[in-house]
Motif scaffolding. Structure first.
Motif: not given
Length: 416
Positions: A128-136, A231-240
């Protein structure tokens, strides 16, 4: 050398064995030391760990190899590499004396991060977390493409009327989110039960935070992508999230102070630069370098690339030549073409530095120099200029110092 099974079992107990296709990794997580060996080597160590004698372990390795194996020589090799305690494997060692220095750096436990239960950490990296990161990430890309007013601009850096104050205010903001990036690598490693080292390092002429996940070699390659991409996952989430907040503000769905919107615009620029860096700086051990090296089944591609490139352009010392010869054949093969990527990347980085960074730094130094010529304890421009000068000194002076330190550690055998 003792051949008592119990002694060798104790000596090999700290070793971890991880299989990676046709090769296996033997390591000492407590020392940060890892080597790649064929399957018979792993069989040999596992036999010793189970209490087998040297002769019995040698027979097991011989059966796995299909040809005679010299078990005593392999034990001596592991000892020389620092993976086995010389006191435990050599009968003439002084039991009351100190063991010989072991190559590698002891990793001090990071209590606050190792206090995080791996089960808790895994909640941030489950499906679920990776789905969220990908969506972000998808949301961020769509917004940047579809909404030009949300795209970052270097003018966003100057979100205050005073450019020096803007630069000084942006620094802690940038450090905070860069640290968050590395913390997510750290947390992803914890989810796999892998200790990590958090430190300052450098990439070319830039100082960076770095999370050392070298112990990830003890887990299968397919499980390594999560920590590499965390790291890129959380960067993308913050950016979104920031882009959505700015979009809501621009469409008058929420009310924000104009200054906060400008700060968010600067944060968008910071996050975009961070993400682009991970792709563009693949030649400088970025996150995507780790992904690429893992996908290509390399073990130490960066170091082997450096030695290969150095050999092409200059000449290697005897130690360097021996190190290159001892590298895996896979690393040497990939390094032949990755060296071209490395040289092109270094050239591009130098061009960017000379074209953009250096003129900005020089113009800024000229500006602050005028304020520093006449020091005044009651002058705000003076203290701003002093702070900016210190900032540039740290940012552009630290990489050279870190490079010298790493060179010294590598010569002492304390850095692989």
């Amino acid at each position: 050398m003792t051949t008592v099974g119990a002694d060798l079992a104790a000596a090999t107990a700290p070793l971890v064995v991880a299989r990676d296709g046709a090769e296996c990794v033997l390591g000492r997580p407590d020392l940060g030391l890892f080597v790649t060996v064929p399957e018979p080597g792993a069989v040999f160590v596992e036999a010793l760990q189970s209490g087998a004698s040297l002769a019995e372990a040698t027979d097991a390795a011989t059966a796995a190899a299909g040809e005679p194996v010299d078990g005593a020589d392999f034990v001596a090799t592991l000892t020389a590499a620092g993976l086995l305690d010389p006191v435990a494997t050599q009968p003439d060692a002084d039991p009351d004396g100190e063991a010989s220095p072991i190559r590698g750096r002891r990793q001090r436990p990071i209590r606050w991060i190792e206090g995080v239960d791996p089960a808790v950490a895994r909640r941030f990296f489950g499906r679920p977390a990776w789905i969220g990161y990908g969506s972000a990430a998808a949301i961020a890309v769509v917004l940047l493409v579809a909404r030009p007013e949300l795209r970052p601009s270097f003018e966003s850096v100057w979100f205050l009327s005073d450019p020096l104050l803007s630069l000084l205010a942006l620094l802690p903001l940038s450090l905070l989110f860069n640290a968050l990036h590395e913390m997510w690598h750290w947390l992803a490693g914890r989810a796999l039960g892998i200790p990590a080292i958090f430190r300052f390092s450098y990439r070319g002429v830039y100082v960076v935070f770095e999370t050392d996940l070298s112990q990830i070699v003890t887990v299968p390659r397919r499980r390594r992508y999560g920590p590499f991409l965390a790291g890129m996952a959380v960067d993308s989430t913050v950016l979104a999230v920031v882009l959505l907040v700015r979009l809501a503000y621009l469409r008058q769905l929420v009310e924000l102070p104009p200054l906060l919107d400008r700060v968010l615009a600067a944060l968008v620029l910071n996050q975009v630069i961070s993400l682009v860096w991970q792709f563009g700086a693949v030649f400088l051990r970025s996150d995507m370098y780790a992904v690429l090296a893992n996908a290509l089944r390399c073990t130490n591609l960066y170091r082997v690339t450096w030695l290969t490139t150095k050999n092409r352009l200059w000449r290697l010392s005897d130690d360097d030549r021996a190190e290159l010869a001892a590298a895996s054949s896979r690393d040497r093969t990939v390094a032949r073409w990755f060296g071209v990527v490395y040289l092109v990347g270094i050239g591009a980085m130098c061009w960017l530095f000379l074209t953009f960074n250096l003129p900005i730094v020089l113009s800024m130094l000229v500006y602050v120099g005028g304020n520093l010529v006449v020091p005044s304890a009651h002058s705000v421009p003076f203290w701003e200029s002093a702070a900016v000068s210190l900032y540039f000194l740290v940012v552009y002076g630290t990489p050279g110092l870190l490079a010298l330190r790493e060179r010294r550690l590598r010569r002492k055998g304390l850095l692989l």
